[in-house]
Design a protein around this motif. Structure first.
Motif, PDB file in Angstrom:
ATOM      1  N   ALA A 142       0.823  -1.208   0.000  1.00 23.24           N
ATOM      2  CA  ALA A 142       0.000   0.000   0.000  1.00 23.24           C
ATOM      3  C   ALA A 142       0.856   1.258   0.000  1.00 23.24           C
ATOM      4  N   VAL A 143       1.892   1.273   0.845  1.00 22.55           N
ATOM      5  CA  VAL A 143       2.759   2.449   0.906  1.00 22.55           C
ATOM      6  C   VAL A 143       3.522   2.623  -0.401  1.00 22.55           C
ATOM      7  N   THR A 144       4.050   1.518  -0.953  1.00 18.23           N
ATOM      8  CA  THR A 144       4.796   1.608  -2.211  1.00 18.23           C
ATOM      9  C   THR A 144       3.903   2.084  -3.342  1.00 18.23           C
ATOM     10  N   GLY A 145       2.728   1.481  -3.437  1.00 21.92           N
ATOM     11  CA  GLY A 145       1.830   1.880  -4.508  1.00 21.92           C
ATOM     12  C   GLY A 145       1.340   3.300  -4.355  1.00 21.92           C
ATOM     13  N   ALA A 200       1.933   5.963  -7.168  1.00 20.40           N
ATOM     14  CA  ALA A 200       0.742   6.061  -8.002  1.00 20.40           C
ATOM     15  C   ALA A 200      -0.362   6.783  -7.307  1.00 20.40           C
ATOM     16  N   GLY A 201      -1.301   7.240  -8.096  1.00 18.52           N
ATOM     17  CA  GLY A 201      -2.553   7.781  -7.585  1.00 18.52           C
ATOM     18  C   GLY A 201      -3.551   6.657  -7.559  1.00 18.52           C
ATOM     19  N   ALA A 202      -4.193   6.453  -6.443  1.00 18.16           N
ATOM     20  CA  ALA A 202      -5.168   5.377  -6.364  1.00 18.16           C
ATOM     21  C   ALA A 202      -6.415   5.677  -7.143  1.00 18.16           C
ATOM     22  N   ALA A 203      -6.508   6.866  -7.731  1.00 18.02           N
ATOM     23  CA  ALA A 203      -7.642   7.202  -8.576  1.00 18.02           C
ATOM     24  C   ALA A 203      -7.202   7.231 -10.020  1.00 18.02           C
ATOM     25  N   LYS A 217      -3.869  11.914  -0.367  1.00 22.71           N
ATOM     26  CA  LYS A 217      -4.509  10.617  -0.556  1.00 22.71           C
ATOM     27  C   LYS A 217      -3.628   9.474  -0.078  1.00 22.71           C
ATOM     28  N   ILE A 218      -2.325   9.604  -0.267  1.00 20.48           N
ATOM     29  CA  ILE A 218      -1.397   8.592   0.236  1.00 20.48           C
ATOM     30  C   ILE A 218      -1.563   8.433   1.740  1.00 20.48           C
ATOM     31  N   GLY A 219      -1.627   9.566   2.452  1.00 17.74           N
ATOM     32  CA  GLY A 219      -1.808   9.508   3.898  1.00 17.74           C
ATOM     33  C   GLY A 219      -3.103   8.815   4.290  1.00 17.74           C
ATOM     34  N   LEU A 220      -4.176   9.079   3.541  1.00 22.00           N
ATOM     35  CA  LEU A 220      -5.455   8.435   3.846  1.00 22.00           C
ATOM     36  C   LEU A 220      -5.402   6.937   3.587  1.00 22.00           C
ATOM     37  N   VAL A 221      -4.731   6.530   2.504  1.00 24.75           N
ATOM     38  CA  VAL A 221      -4.611   5.100   2.211  1.00 24.75           C
ATOM     39  C   VAL A 221      -3.829   4.392   3.311  1.00 24.75           C
ATOM     40  N   THR A 253     -12.887   7.220   7.001  1.00 21.51           N
ATOM     41  CA  THR A 253     -11.716   7.584   6.200  1.00 21.51           C
ATOM     42  C   THR A 253     -11.969   7.344   4.724  1.00 21.51           C
ATOM     43  N   ALA A 254     -12.725   6.287   4.409  1.00 20.45           N
ATOM     44  CA  ALA A 254     -13.027   5.980   3.010  1.00 20.45           C
ATOM     45  C   ALA A 254     -13.869   7.077   2.369  1.00 20.45           C
ATOM     46  N   VAL A 255     -14.762   7.698   3.133  1.00 20.09           N
ATOM     47  CA  VAL A 255     -15.580   8.789   2.589  1.00 20.09           C
ATOM     48  C   VAL A 255     -14.688   9.953   2.152  1.00 20.09           C
TER      49      VAL A 255
END
Length: 705
Positions: free
Chosen positions: A18-21, A25-28, A387-391, A549-551
């Protein structure tokens, strides 16, 4: 030992991926907005004679309407003629009227990029010499107003509805099959379908105004709607509506099957059919985004679109399934509470979803982000860091959820046993010793347990009901004994039979009431014991935090899809720099080189005396660099609250042309690209303010060119 290490190893792998991705990358889905990379005439230039046409070059192909490119004279009148035409590749031209007078002209453009986002802007150029203009060279994009806000809201709701509908159905089908009969879960999935359907219809209506005028009154313009239906985005929205009809049938079969009893083989066949059909419909819905927006443009679109479909499905399975789990933990009835096995199955599903997100996100990053510097130098990169922090936060909370799930799976819960013992003792004391003994005897054991607890509670109700019945019977019997013997006869027999029938009816009503009381007691007890379980309570709280957090994560995703990505933004900046008018070289025949002006000033207030020095380089027609230095009378640099510069060529009635330099250091200000349209004896005026009321303007002439 192996059972303990394996889950921890899986969690460590999950955190690493998760941290590497997230870093790469952008998860969106990454967007690919078009940007203006060049123009002819170039921005801010002064040309000797009016051009026959104006051309604009973008970073990617764009959709150009009849009114997309406009050229306005200093009075705001249009001087372009005909419709814009594509010259070659990403360059578009518009013809101009002949015989245009000297002055400053404004070029405005409003196009739609290949990824469906509107792009608008404006710039100026001058013919002969700059002049005053009534046109504001700052075109507002339609996505900046009310329509843009509504369209962005619709996009967020469509993503949320898709995630809830697909993820909720996947949770029921793959993790918790009994959930198909739970009303709360049914409402959740149906609400996701309704949200996605309503949002798609709203986007279809808003699309025309969003890409053109930006006016709320054009939402129901049928002409604009027909134009939208002929575009790639309009076709995708219509296809999404058709697929939603198939999704409605899938949902009806998924939840309707819970009402019928089937054998194991029929259940397996039904589950397999629903899994295949649901996957096809969900992939089709995800493709309605992938084929019309970001993944369809740029390099390798044939690979990027399937990757984007997998990405959206993984997001839905994780976030939507998480929402369904949260609803099940809080709203499911006690007799069909979500079990530990279902939570563990969802944990494995979420793990696979995160792995898919990481892999697809890395590929999308390679296509769109461009460089590591884009993380901090562009708005897209900054949002991506959020977004990285939220993931990472969601993965951390998911780890806590897995720990609570593991505790639920452990045999025996001491708190629950103590609760059962208390309820058993209370039931025995309420029914008396005999009732307690009967209860113990009914279960065949004196140890407290689930069966003992229910039987004891039921015995209390039975004893109370029996006591009422015995009292009524005894009263009736005493009355009958007081009757004279002469009254006895056939009528007395009928009276006794009637009394027996009434007694039987009363016992039947009491038995039915007692059965309802037993069911209510058992249900309340199950719910109370379930809610009192500290492991289940901890799981509820962690899942709730993860869903919250997902919201926020979904909101950041929506903003990212409407933000120009780092690669495009940096490419546009490099192109603009290379196409900007270059400064004349020192060997040019024009001008006499750099000009330095020293102007003493005195604002009349305290510390109001000093010297302002202006260096103008190369002091020629075109772009110049200006440096301003402010010193006290003792030669020490100091800052003033406000300093403004203006250039005026009175012989040609040009100016004043304002210049507002930026502070670089104490007493040092600078402005680059200062445009001087023609040669002559220019007046340089400097306004210095040293306090709220103390201000003075000083000036000197400088020969330019």
């Amino acid at each position: 030992m192996t059972q303990t290490i394996a889950p921890r190893a899986r969690i460590l792998v999950l955190l690493f991926l998760a941290v590497t991705g997230a870093l790469l990358a952008g998860a969106a889905p990454a967007s690919a907005h078009a940007a203006l990379t060049g123009s002819d005439p170039r921005q801010g230039t002064v040309v000797d004679k009016a051009p026959a046409q104006v051309s604009l070059t973008f970073s990617e192909p764009v959709a150009v309407s009849d009114d997309a490119l406009r050229v306005l004279d200093p009075k705001g009148e249009r001087v372009d003629k005909g419709d814009p035409a594509g010259a070659s590749g990403t360059t578009y031209t518009v013809q101009l009227l002949g015989g245009l007078p000297d002055g400053t002209y404004t070029v405005t453009y409003q196009v739609v990029s290949a990824d469906s986002h509107p792009v608008a802007g404006a710039f100026t150029f001058s013919v002969g010499a700059p002049s005053e203009t009534s046109v504001e060279a700052s075109a507002q994009s339609p996505d900046d107003g009310l329509i843009g806000s509504l369209y962005g809201t619709g996009r967020y709701l469509s993503y949320a509805g898709f995630a809830v509908m697909v993820g909720g159905a996947a949770f029921v089908l793959a993790c918790w099959r009994p959930g198909s009969g739970v009303r709360a879960v049914q409402r959740l999935v149906v609400s996701g379908w309704l949200t996605l359907t309503a949002a798609t219809l709203a986007l279809l209506l808003l699309r025309g105004s969003y890409t053109s005028s930006g006016k709320i009154g054009d939402v129901f313009d049928l002409t604009l709607l027909s134009e939208v239906l002929q575009t790639k985005t309009g076709a995708a929205l219509v296809s999404r509506l058709l697929l939603l009809a198939a999704a409605a049938l899938f949902i009806a079969v998924l939840f309707g099957s819970a009402q019928y009893q089937r054998n194991d083989e029929e259940k397996r066949d039904l589950s397999f059919g629903l899994a295949v059909g649901g996957t096809v419909v969900a992939a089709g819905l995800a493709a309605s985004w992938a084929m019309s927006e970001h993944a369809s443009q740029g390099i390798q679109p044939g690979l990027a679109m399937p990757v984007d479909v997998v990405h959206l499905l993984a997001v839905a399975a994780w976030l939507g399934g998480l929402t369904a789990l949260l609803v099940a933990l809080y709203r499911a009835p006690a007799d069909t509470a979500v079990d530990t096995a279902a939570v563990q199955r969802f944990s494995r599903l979420a793990f696979g979803s995160v792995v898919a997100l990481v892999v697809t996100g890395i590929y999308q990053s390679w296509r769109q982000l461009g460089s590591w510097s884009a993380f901090t130098d562009t708005r897209y990169g900054q949002l991506l860091l959020v977004k990285i922090g939220l993931v990472v936060a969601m993965v951390g909370i998911a780890y806590a959820s897995r720990r609570w799930t593991a505790r639920l799976a452990e045999p025996g819960a001491p708190v629950t046993l103590r609760e059962e013992q208390k309820e058993t003792a209370a039931a025995r004391s309420a029914t008396g010793g005999g009732a307690g003994q009967e209860s113990a005897g009914a279960t065949g054991t004196g140890k407290p347990g689930a069966g003992t607890e229910t039987t004891a509670a039921a015995s209390a109700s039975v004893s109370a009901a029996s006591a009422d019945t015995d009292t009524d019977t005894d009263t009736d019997t005493d009355t009958e004994r007081e009757k004279p013997a002469a009254v006895t006869g056939p009528a007395e027999v009928r009276s006794e039979e009637s009394g027996a029938g009434a007694k039987a009816g009363g016992d039947s009503a009491r038995a039915a009431q007692l059965a309802r009381q037993r069911a209510a007691v058992a249900t309340a007890r199950q719910k109370r014991l379930r809610d009192a379980d500290p492991n289940r309570f901890g799981l509820r709280r962690s899942v709730l935090a993860e869903a919250g957090t997902a919201v926020v994560l979904l909101a950041i995703t929506t903003v990212l899809t409407q933000t120009e990505p780092g690669r495009t933004e940096q490419e546009a900046e490099r192109a603009a720099s290379s196409s900007a008018p270059s400064l004349p070289s020192a060997s040019s025949a024009q001008g006499t080189g750099a000009v330095t002006l020293n102007m003493p000033f005195d604002t009349g207030g305290k510390n109001g005396k000093g010297v302002v020095t202006i260096d103008l380089d190369p002091a020629r027609v075109g772009g110049n660099n200006m440096h301003v230095y402010v010193e006290r009378t003792d030669g020490k640099a100091f800052d003033v609250p406000e300093l403004k510069v203006a250039l005026t060529l009175s012989t040609k009635d040009i100016g004043p042309l304002p210049v507002v330099p930026d502070r670089l250091a104490t007493g040092h200000l600078s402005a680059s690209g200062v445009q001087i349209p023609m040669a002559g004896d220019w007046t340089v005026e400097v306004t210095v303010r040293t306090s709220d009321i103390d201000q003075v303007t000083v000036s000197k002439n400088a020969q330019i060119g």
